[in-house]
Each structure stands twice: as structure tokens, then as C-alpha cells.
Design a protein around this motif. Structure first.
Motif, PDB file in Angstrom:
ATOM      1  N   THR A  55       0.821  -1.199   0.000  1.00 10.86           N
ATOM      2  CA  THR A  55       0.000   0.000   0.000  1.00 10.86           C
ATOM      3  C   THR A  55       0.857   1.251   0.000  1.00 10.86           C
ATOM      4  N   ASP A  85      -7.166   7.464  -1.632  1.00 13.99           N
ATOM      5  CA  ASP A  85      -8.303   6.561  -1.776  1.00 13.99           C
ATOM      6  C   ASP A  85      -9.465   7.240  -2.498  1.00 13.99           C
ATOM      7  N   VAL A 106      -8.668   7.094  -6.232  1.00 11.08           N
ATOM      8  CA  VAL A 106      -8.927   5.759  -6.781  1.00 11.08           C
ATOM      9  C   VAL A 106     -10.421   5.524  -6.934  1.00 11.08           C
ATOM     10  N   GLU A 107     -11.201   5.902  -5.926  1.00 15.28           N
ATOM     11  CA  GLU A 107     -12.657   5.713  -5.999  1.00 15.28           C
ATOM     12  C   GLU A 107     -13.235   6.446  -7.210  1.00 15.28           C
ATOM     13  N   VAL A 154     -13.000   2.119  -1.324  1.00 17.96           N
ATOM     14  CA  VAL A 154     -11.546   1.963  -1.267  1.00 17.96           C
ATOM     15  C   VAL A 154     -11.106   2.036   0.185  1.00 17.96           C
ATOM     16  N   VAL A 195      -2.038   1.258  -4.679  1.00 18.82           N
ATOM     17  CA  VAL A 195      -3.257   0.700  -4.088  1.00 18.82           C
ATOM     18  C   VAL A 195      -3.579  -0.618  -4.792  1.00 18.82           C
ATOM     19  N   ASP A 228      -5.525  -4.146  -5.945  1.00 16.84           N
ATOM     20  CA  ASP A 228      -6.913  -4.443  -6.301  1.00 16.84           C
ATOM     21  C   ASP A 228      -7.691  -5.080  -5.154  1.00 16.84           C
ATOM     22  N   VAL A 238      -9.782  -2.394  -3.143  1.00 16.47           N
ATOM     23  CA  VAL A 238     -10.881  -1.698  -3.819  1.00 16.47           C
ATOM     24  C   VAL A 238     -12.037  -2.682  -3.994  1.00 16.47           C
ATOM     25  N   THR A 261     -14.116  -7.462  -3.932  1.00 17.27           N
ATOM     26  CA  THR A 261     -12.856  -6.836  -4.323  1.00 17.27           C
ATOM     27  C   THR A 261     -12.658  -6.928  -5.837  1.00 17.27           C
TER      28      THR A 261
END
Length: 200
Positions: free
Chosen positions: A39, A72, A75-76, A139, A151, A153, A156, A162
Motif C-alpha cells: 500500500t 483513496d 482511486v474511488e 476503497v 493501491v 486491487d 478496492v 474486491t
């Protein structure tokens, strides 16, 4: 080359050739031989692409149009864009991370950029799984020790599952070393998805 031992990666290999253009538009891509779902940003290796140079963005106290306040959140937003088939928007959202002089509009408008993003969409949009806005992208909180994080997979979720589990639906054989992770970088106070690591 896909072997019988690793059928889990069958969707990955059609994705890689068009990904080269998306990488130029949206950040580095690398394909390696082993999983490393950290991470935090991994050390640079021979399999990693050179990071895109920073393009300064105007400072603002408002939420930026394409960046996010946390990794995060970046990413979202980006995964949601891919799942909603907003491929050009997802590509353009990484424009602040492009090297100076790159034309993000031209790069992201090319058919191969959309093709690679579509392959990623198809890896996640599986039958019976609700997509945004019905299905929520979640996330896990990402702790950033610096301006770059990775990040995995597994961090998420879409509709409670996931991304890793969705990627492997229908796969058989040895899938233990397969992973996909997103690279996220901070530029001028905001976070952007800037690339991918695909490992099989």
C-alpha cells in the motif's frame, strides 16, 4: 505468452498492447512477474516504467476538477469513471501528472486509449455485479508516506466484492501470483491515479 498454468491472466494480455498509449496519456504502466500488493510506493525496478513528470496545477482550497484530497478518493473516482465507461474522462483526470508539453486531449482521444480502458472495465464488470451508480465503489483508507502510493486491487471493492475477486471470475489453475494495482501520485496538493502495475 499465456500458458495453461495461468489462465487467470487471459483478460490481461489483450489489455497490455493498447495500454501503452493509455500509459503515455495517463501515467506509467508496468507488467511484472510477481505480485507485490503493497500500500506504499514500491522501489523502482527494471520492470517499472519511469514516473511521469509533474505538471504544476493551480493551488486551490476547493476540490480540484480531476484530483482528490486523498489517494483513496482519487482511486474511488477513477475506478467509478472506468466502470461508468467514462474512459476519456478517466484518462484526462490524470492530465496534471503528464510531462510538460504532452497534449492530454489528443492522447486520450485515440482509439487505443479507450480500448485499454474498456478492457479494464470488462475485467471488473461481471454478470450479477451492480455497477455505479447502483453498485458502490469503496476503497480502503490509504496511508501515504510521501507523494506516491500503490493501491492493490484487494483494497478496492465494487458492490461489496474486491476487484481482485472480480478479475479472477471464471479463472482456473494457478492464480496466486496475479495482481493489479493502481499507482497514485500527489501533485500540487491533489492526488491522481497515474498508472498501473499488472503482475502475473
Amino acid at each position: 505468452m499465456v500458458t495453461a498454468r495461468r489462465p487467470a491472466a487471459r483478460w490481461l494480455f489483450p489489455l497490455v498492447p493498447p495500454m501503452a498509449l493509455l500509459a503515455a496519456a495517463c501515467g506509467p504502466v508496468s507488467v511484472a512477474g510477481s505480485a507485490n500488493p503493497a500500500t506504499t510506493a514500491p522501489a523502482t525496478s527494471a520492470t517499472s516504467a519511469t514516473s511521469a513528470a509533474s505538471v504544476p496545477a493551480p493551488a486551490s482550497t476547493e476540490e480540484p476538477a480531476s484530483g482528490a484530497r486523498t489517494p483513496d478518493a482519487a482511486v474511488e473516482r477513477w475506478v467509478t469513471q472506468i466502470l461508468r465507461e467514462q474512459y476519456k474522462e478517466a484518462c484526462l483526470s490524470s492530465a496534471p501528472a503528464l510531462p510538460a508539453g504532452q497534449d492530454a486531449e489528443a492522447l486520450c482521444a485515440k482509439p487505443r486509449a479507450a480500448a485499454s480502458a474498456r478492457s479494464l472495465h470488462d475485467a471488473w464488470a461481471k454478470p450479477g455485479v451492480k455497477l455505479p451508480p447502483e453498485g458502490k465503489v469503496e476503497v480502503a483508507t490509504v496511508t501515504a508516506n510521501g507523494d506516491k502510493v500503490t493501491v492493490p486491487d484487494t483494497a478496492v471493492k465494487l458492490d461489496g466484492r474486491t476487484l481482485r475477486s472480480l478479475e479472477l471470475i471464471g479463472a482456473t489453475g494457478d492464480t496466486g501470483s496475479f495482481s493489479l494495482s493502481l499507482k497514485v501520485e500527489k501533485h500540487a496538493g491533489s492526488w491522481y491515479v497515474t498508472g498501473f502495475d499488472l503482475k502475473a
